[in-house]
Design a protein around this motif. Structure first.
Motif, PDB file in Angstrom:
ATOM      1  N   THR A 151      44.990  43.307  28.270  1.00  0.00           N
ATOM      2  CA  THR A 151      43.836  43.550  27.397  1.00  0.00           C
ATOM      3  C   THR A 151      42.864  42.372  27.448  1.00  0.00           C
ATOM      4  OG1 THR A 151      45.185  44.939  25.951  1.00  0.00           O
ATOM      5  CG2 THR A 151      43.129  44.084  25.029  1.00  0.00           C
ATOM      6  N   LEU A 152      43.399  41.167  27.297  1.00  0.00           N
ATOM      7  CA  LEU A 152      42.559  39.972  27.317  1.00  0.00           C
ATOM      8  C   LEU A 152      41.944  39.757  28.704  1.00  0.00           C
ATOM      9  CD1 LEU A 152      41.456  37.527  25.804  1.00  0.00           C
ATOM     10  CD2 LEU A 152      43.587  36.329  26.362  1.00  0.00           C
ATOM     11  N   ALA A 153      42.735  39.912  29.747  1.00  0.00           N
ATOM     12  CA  ALA A 153      42.226  39.701  31.109  1.00  0.00           C
ATOM     13  C   ALA A 153      41.130  40.710  31.447  1.00  0.00           C
ATOM     14  CB  ALA A 153      43.369  39.787  32.119  1.00  0.00           C
TER      15      ALA A 153
ATOM     16  N   GLU B  18      45.354  43.783  39.922  1.00  0.00           N
ATOM     17  CA  GLU B  18      44.012  43.289  40.239  1.00  0.00           C
ATOM     18  C   GLU B  18      43.592  42.189  39.271  1.00  0.00           C
ATOM     19  OE1 GLU B  18      41.080  46.463  41.164  1.00  0.00           O
ATOM     20  OE2 GLU B  18      42.858  47.770  41.142  1.00  0.00           O
ATOM     21  N   LEU B  19      44.113  42.235  38.061  1.00  0.00           N
ATOM     22  CA  LEU B  19      43.783  41.197  37.072  1.00  0.00           C
ATOM     23  C   LEU B  19      44.450  39.862  37.375  1.00  0.00           C
ATOM     24  CD1 LEU B  19      44.059  43.391  33.863  1.00  0.00           C
ATOM     25  CD2 LEU B  19      41.947  42.507  34.893  1.00  0.00           C
ATOM     26  N   ALA B  20      45.555  39.903  38.147  1.00  0.00           N
ATOM     27  CA  ALA B  20      46.289  38.682  38.498  1.00  0.00           C
ATOM     28  C   ALA B  20      46.135  38.317  39.969  1.00  0.00           C
ATOM     29  CB  ALA B  20      47.778  38.873  38.174  1.00  0.00           C
TER      30      ALA B  20
ATOM     31  N   ASN C  59      39.781  34.257  36.121  1.00  0.00           N
ATOM     32  CA  ASN C  59      40.700  34.139  34.980  1.00  0.00           C
ATOM     33  C   ASN C  59      42.060  34.768  35.258  1.00  0.00           C
ATOM     34  OD1 ASN C  59      38.818  32.815  33.205  1.00  0.00           O
ATOM     35  ND2 ASN C  59      37.777  34.778  33.045  1.00  0.00           N
ATOM     36  N   ARG C  60      42.508  34.684  36.495  1.00  0.00           N
ATOM     37  CA  ARG C  60      43.794  35.293  36.873  1.00  0.00           C
ATOM     38  C   ARG C  60      44.956  34.707  36.094  1.00  0.00           C
ATOM     39  NH1 ARG C  60      47.046  32.486  41.035  1.00  0.00           N
ATOM     40  NH2 ARG C  60      48.026  34.486  41.379  1.00  0.00           N
ATOM     41  N   TRP C  61      44.784  33.504  35.576  1.00  0.00           N
ATOM     42  CA  TRP C  61      45.855  32.842  34.836  1.00  0.00           C
ATOM     43  C   TRP C  61      46.280  33.660  33.622  1.00  0.00           C
ATOM     44  CZ3 TRP C  61      45.422  31.500  29.772  1.00  0.00           C
ATOM     45  CH2 TRP C  61      44.133  31.495  29.222  1.00  0.00           C
TER      46      TRP C  61
END
Length: 190
Positions: free
Chosen positions: A32-34, A50-52, A58-60
């Motif tokens: 949600t945050l990513a 894809e978010l990581a 901001n992959r972290w």
């Protein structure tokens, strides 16, 4: 679930009361945050991976969410001594695999195999654990497996992100449900 035990052993076994809620909080909170940090990201069509991904801004955030989710599953597996041994092993290895998804981010060729292992292990562990009962464990494993099949059918489709979030969210919530039921049973007077 540790309520009747004393000392360090009781404390260790009660850690499932912390680890089980951490898994969905880290995973669902992470995605949600990513996603909120990526304008134009479509949670229905775009995947959690894809978010990581290595090149994701901001992959972290999602990497941390995946790592904490995996760690939480390992903690729950270790603490949930009411589960059948193979269920604990399956949940624990599923948790390790979830953590490896964070380590082997896209475009790593290892990403798909560790993600697949995590999804499959987290779908079947309820049947192996036989909690809160053998029948309920099999029903949960069947439901989680059906959701995983839906995700598999959506690979390359327009709802891949939605199907992935549904199965991953359900898989992160099931250990919490099992711990809650097990803890409630342990508190009942005998």
């Amino acid at each position: 679930m540790g309520a009747r035990r004393g000392g360090i052993l009781g404390l260790v076994k009660s850690l499932a009361l912390l680890s089980a809620p951490l898994a969905p909080l880290a995973l669902i909170g992470g995605w949600t945050l990513a996603a909120a940090q990526r304008p134009g990201f479509d949670s229905v069509a775009d995947t959690i991976s894809e978010l990581a991904a290595v090149d994701a801004p901001n992959r972290w955030i999602m990497t941390t969410g995946l790592a904490l989710t995996g760690l939480a599953h390992v903690g729950t597996a270790w603490s949930l001594d009411e589960a059948a041994p193979w269920g604990r092993v399956t949940l624990g290895v599923g948790g390790v695999s979830a953590g490896l998804v964070a380590v082997f981010a896209l475009p790593s060729p290892v990403h798909a195999p560790v993600a697949t292992a995590s999804f499959v292990l987290l779908a079947v562990w309820p049947a192996a654990a036989a909690l809160p009962s053998r029948r309920v464990g099999w029903v949960a494993a069947g439901t989680l497996s059906a959701l995983l099949v839906w995700f598999g059918l959506e690979l390359g489709g327009s709802r891949i992100g939605l199907s992935e979030r549904v199965v991953a969210g359900a898989q992160s919530l099931w250990p919490l449900a099992v711990v809650a039921v097990t803890a409630a049973r342990a508190r009942r007077p005998r």
